[in-house]
Design an enzyme around this catalytic site. Structure first.
Site, mmCIF file in Angstrom:
data_model
loop_
_atom_site.group_PDB
_atom_site.id
_atom_site.type_symbol
_atom_site.label_atom_id
_atom_site.label_comp_id
_atom_site.label_asym_id
_atom_site.label_seq_id
_atom_site.Cartn_x
_atom_site.Cartn_y
_atom_site.Cartn_z
ATOM 1 N N TYR A 100 -9.769 -9.696 -8.231
ATOM 2 C CA TYR A 100 -8.739 -10.292 -9.453
ATOM 3 C C TYR A 100 -9.406 -11.791 -10.123
ATOM 4 C CZ TYR A 100 -5.655 -6.787 -7.238
ATOM 5 O OH TYR A 100 -5.459 -5.426 -6.769
ATOM 6 N N LYS A 142 -2.534 -3.010 7.540
ATOM 7 C CA LYS A 142 -3.813 -2.475 8.213
ATOM 8 C C LYS A 142 -4.027 -3.299 9.349
ATOM 9 C CE LYS A 142 -6.599 -0.611 4.565
ATOM 10 N NZ LYS A 142 -7.730 -0.527 3.568
ATOM 11 N N ARG A 198 0.107 -0.831 -7.465
ATOM 12 C CA ARG A 198 -0.246 -2.300 -6.771
ATOM 13 C C ARG A 198 -1.247 -3.407 -7.329
ATOM 14 N NH1 ARG A 198 -1.149 -3.771 -1.135
ATOM 15 N NH2 ARG A 198 -3.526 -4.241 -0.393
ATOM 16 N N HIS A 228 -4.473 -8.549 2.407
ATOM 17 C CA HIS A 228 -5.973 -8.656 2.456
ATOM 18 C C HIS A 228 -6.247 -9.839 3.643
ATOM 19 C CE1 HIS A 228 -6.497 -7.288 -2.013
ATOM 20 N NE2 HIS A 228 -6.137 -6.419 -0.933
ATOM 21 N N ARG A 272 0.890 -1.252 -0.002
ATOM 22 C CA ARG A 272 0.061 -0.134 0.007
ATOM 23 C C ARG A 272 0.868 1.228 0.027
ATOM 24 N NH1 ARG A 272 -2.107 -3.650 3.805
ATOM 25 N NH2 ARG A 272 -4.332 -4.286 3.399
#
Length: 305
Positions: free
Chosen positions: A285, A178, A253, A276, A154
């Site tokens: 994707y 995250k 990304r 993720h 990110r």
């Protein structure tokens, strides 16, 4: 009155006149300040096209439709306040549609375009005819682009990398993403070489010597801002003959993930590399996997034309 002052006035009204809870006020503040930071010139003076571009950008960044709708709701409330107070003569949100259900396919780049972008960055980094300032900027940009495409970080993770990542010169490093979760990401040989070149140049700047960040800057955070990197990346794209409007750190990304899948990577592996927490996020994707399966059948099935 600038955007920040108008946001404060709006929040005061929400608290005093509508009795909004502290959590609600905090949510409004986050959403409005994020929009104001991302929109050139701030939120208060933005038109419909700038707000629409911002909403498109957060959709591409992977925000859920519910989050997009919440942000748009905050922006609408803000402009209703400005209009009611006579601080704006119009409400630019009137023509904006609410986010549609489902997540749009992310913008990405072809492998050829990505190669052209990185080759241009490498060429500029190796140009010895530049003055010191331009040479430093070119070496930094080359390192940023190589590391981003090698890792799929990110943009906030990339610009905030500690200098120890380059000092160790390892093929892998740990990044905290995250939810304060750590994950391991790879570094290609080209990315490591570009980082070493930047580290050498970085050492020539006395103000960078004590910084803990790989990409230090005179900013509130102490490191390069994602907005500055985004601007520099668009400039690089234009010089590489690529439409600047289609390029952003987030697009690179996505290119990292798409190109891995196109070349045989497993969706679960890509999920881990991107950080993720849920496979459903990575499933944007699946269209890449579907294209790969069609190509596999067409190329290898004995009855294929």
């Amino acid at each position: 009155m600038n955007s920040a002052a108008r946001i404060e006035a709006f929040l005061e009204m929400m608290s005093a006149e509508r009795g909004a809870a502290e959590n609600t006020l905090s949510s409004y503040r986050r959403d409005l300040e994020d929009a104001s930071q991302e929109i050139d010139g701030g939120l208060a003076g933005a038109g419909a096209s700038e707000i629409r571009s911002y909403l498109d950008d957060i959709a591409e960044r992977g925000f859920a439709p519910t989050s997009q709708a919440r942000k748009l709701s905050a922006i609408r409330q803000f402009f209703k306040f400005l209009y009611a107070e006579g601080l704006r003569g119009d409400d630019p949100t009137g023509t904006l549609d609410s986010p549609k259900k489902g997540r749009p396919l992310p913008k990405t780049m072809s492998e050829a375009e990505t190669g052209r972008l990185i080759d241009r960055a490498a060429m500029e980094a190796g140009d010895t005819s530049q003055n010191d300032g331009n040479s430093l900027a070119a070496l930094r940009l080359h390192a940023l682009v190589e590391v981003l495409y090698a890792t799929g970080l990110r943009v906030s993770e990339l610009v905030g990398l500690p200098v120890t990542v380059a000092l160790r010169d390892d093929r892998f490093f740990m990044v905290r993403g995250k939810g304060d979760k750590e994950r391991m990401v790879p570094l290609s040989a080209k990315a490591r070489t570009a980082m070493r070149a930047w580290l050498t140049a970085r050492a020539t700047v006395p103000t960078f010597a004590d910084s803990m960040f790989l990409f230090p800057a005179a900013s509130d955070t102490g490191h390069l801002s994602r907005q500055v990197f985004g601007r520099d990346l668009k400039g690089l794209a234009a010089r590489a003959g690529i439409t600047a409007a289609k390029i952003s750190p987030h697009v690179l990304r996505h290119a990292f993930a798409s190109h891995l899948l196109q070349n045989g990577a497993d969706l679960r592996a890509v999920q881990q590399l991107l950080g993720h927490s849920d496979i459903s996020t990575t499933q944007i994707y699946t269209h890449v996997l579907e294209e790969r399966l069609v190509r596999l059948v067409n190329d290898h099935h004995p009855l294929a034309d």
